[in-house]
Design an enzyme around this catalytic site. Structure first.
Site, PDB file in Angstrom:
ATOM      1  N   HIS A   1       0.869  -1.184   0.000  1.00 48.64           N
ATOM      2  CA  HIS A   1       0.000   0.000   0.000  1.00 48.64           C
ATOM      3  C   HIS A   1       0.909   1.238   0.000  1.00 48.64           C
ATOM      4  CE1 HIS A   1      -2.753   2.975   1.813  1.00 48.64           C
ATOM      5  NE2 HIS A   1      -3.730   2.215   1.358  1.00 48.64           N
TER       6      HIS A   1
ATOM      7  N   CYS B   1      -4.872   2.803  -3.551  1.00 53.57           N
ATOM      8  CA  CYS B   1      -3.569   3.210  -2.996  1.00 53.57           C
ATOM      9  C   CYS B   1      -2.490   2.156  -3.253  1.00 53.57           C
ATOM     10  CB  CYS B   1      -3.663   3.525  -1.503  1.00 53.57           C
ATOM     11  SG  CYS B   1      -4.738   4.893  -1.133  1.00 53.57           S
TER      12      CYS B   1
ATOM     13  N   ASP C   1       2.536  -4.662   7.806  1.00 51.51           N
ATOM     14  CA  ASP C   1       1.350  -3.802   7.674  1.00 51.51           C
ATOM     15  C   ASP C   1       0.114  -4.687   7.862  1.00 51.51           C
ATOM     16  OD1 ASP C   1      -0.868  -2.470   6.734  1.00 51.51           O
ATOM     17  OD2 ASP C   1       0.042  -1.819   4.845  1.00 51.51           O
TER      18      ASP C   1
END
Ligand code: C6P
Length: 413
Positions: free
Chosen positions: A129, A371, A206
């Protein structure tokens, strides 16, 4: 590990917890399939926010009076609860941030600026991302370090042979997305942690798309940093968390300065507060922090293993229905090996047009690059449509999605 309860969810009962799901759009029942962007909020989390403002709204760590003490205790205990939710040792390892992106930037600035230099490498993946990709790209520019990217296979998995070659003794940080928000790929983060540690590198995971949907244990994973957002897991917007191993956070310098993050200040110098407050400068997002913990309670009461299986089943069903059509391209791994989302494109229709048509049927999906622009370059498209599922979605809603897509197919055929 104890065998977890994976009895199917009682979705009708769960839906009753979410007032917004009763909404109609132009007389049609809302079908909300944009959960990877932001999930909906159950009544008890909304109540946790309003209880705070109605009953004990006060600044934390600053007042001796009753309201401030109540707020401070609730805010501190919220850190313990969030720590427990992801298997961290305690509040010392959980810094509240605005979201996953701010957690990334905290590590980029507080760790990266001090630790990286020319000759050092940060290894990411092609499916990162922008929150991690842009952060490390810019920190690399500031420090003279270099970013490298683990490629994906044709099926949307990480190429682990390439990973083993790219992670070397020059690697200082491996930053990898746990679950891709575009492909639905679940990455082998423990294996990557082992490879990173064999080369004395740290690893940042993440967890924005994993924590809401599956049980996560940061200690078992052996990651050094981990980040996630409240608003994707039935919590409020404006709150997220950075997990860091205590000894690493202890050694790190803060990068944001001001009130509450200090122990002692003179005109010449300052000493930092203990963890995690050293990284939470200024008045924090108290109400949402407390409600974040309530969201953890809510998800645990239902059971992450059950939520996980429900999301996978809906994604597999959507995948199977969409791949029945030759003019639809679905991205990422096969239907039975993906997280609860499906990104795709119709041959004839731009993702934005499709999303707009679906909106006419009250079906909310996301369209765009999610994104992940560099990943979309690899996929050979500028944008995709994405349906993402959560604990309150039903098979009938997947049917509504597919029927609305079919209408769009007929329209543009
Ligand atoms: N992805 C999506 O629609 P924030 O915005 O900081 O809460 O989360 C950033 C983020 C980081 N990593 C992953 C894997 C993500 O999916 C996201 C947020 C949303 O896919 C908004 S772009």
């Amino acid at each position: 590990m104890a065998t977890q309860d994976v009895t199917p969810l009682d979705v009708e009962r769960i839906r009753a917890d979410f007032p917004i799901l009763e909404r109609e759009i132009d007389g049609q029942q809302l079908v909300y399939l944009d959960n990877a962007a932001t999930s909906q909020t159950p009544e008890r989390v909304i109540d946790a926010i309003s209880d705070y403002y109605r009953e004990y709204n006060a600044n934390v760590h600053r007042g001796i009076h009753q309201l401030s003490q109540e707020a401070s205790i609730a805010y501190e205990e919220a850190h313990d609860r969030v720590a427990e939710f992801v298997g961290a040792d305690g509040r010392e390892e959980i810094v509240f941030t605005g979201n996953t992106t701010e957690a990334m930037n905290t590590v980029g600035y507080a760790w990266g600026l001090n630790e990286l230099g020319p000759g050092d490498e940060v290894v990411l993946t092609e499916m990162e991302h922008h929150a991690s990709l842009v952060t490390w790209q810019q920190i690399a520019k500031l420090t003279g370090a270099e970013c490298k990217y683990i490629p994906i296979t044709d099926e949307g998995y990480l190429d682990m042979e390439a990973a083993a070659e790219l992670i070397t003794d020059d690697t200082e940080m491996v930053s990898v997305v746990h679950v891709s928000n575009t492909l639905g790929t679940v990455n082998p983060v423990s294996e990557l942690a082992d490879i990173a540690h064999d080369h004395d590198s740290l690893i940042f995971v993440d967890g924005a798309q994993s924590v809401p949907h599956q049980p996560v244990d940061v200690e078992a994973m052996d990651c050094d940093f981990f980040a996630f957002s409240g608003h994707k897991m039935c919590g409020p917007t404006g709150i997220g968390a950075l997990y860091g191993k205590e000894h690493i956070l202890e050694e790190m310098e803060p990068y944001s300065y001001g009130g509450d993050m200090i122990l002692k200040v003179t005109f010449e110098d300052s000493q930092w507060n203990e963890l995690p407050w050293k990284f939470e400068a200024g008045t924090p997002n108290i109400a949402d922090g407390i409600a974040f913990a309530e969201a953890c309670d809510y998800l645990d009461d239902i059971g992450l293993e059950r939520i996980h299986r429900h999301g996978q089943q809906l994604a597999e069903y959507a995948y199977d229905r969409l791949t029945e059509w030759d003019d639809v391209e679905v991205y990422g791994p096969p239907g039975d090996d993906r997280a609860g989302l499906v990104a795709f494109n119709l041959e004839t229709t731009h993702a934005h047009d499709l999303s707009s048509i679906l909106n006419d049927y009250a079906v909310a999906i996301r369209a765009g690059d999610h994104c992940t622009q560099p990943l979309h370059d690899v996929l050979g498209t500028a944008a995709s449509a994405r349906a993402s599922f959560y604990l309150y979605n039903t098979r009938e809603e997947v049917d509504a999605l597919v029927e609305a897509i079919d209408e769009a197919r007929q329209l543009f055929a």
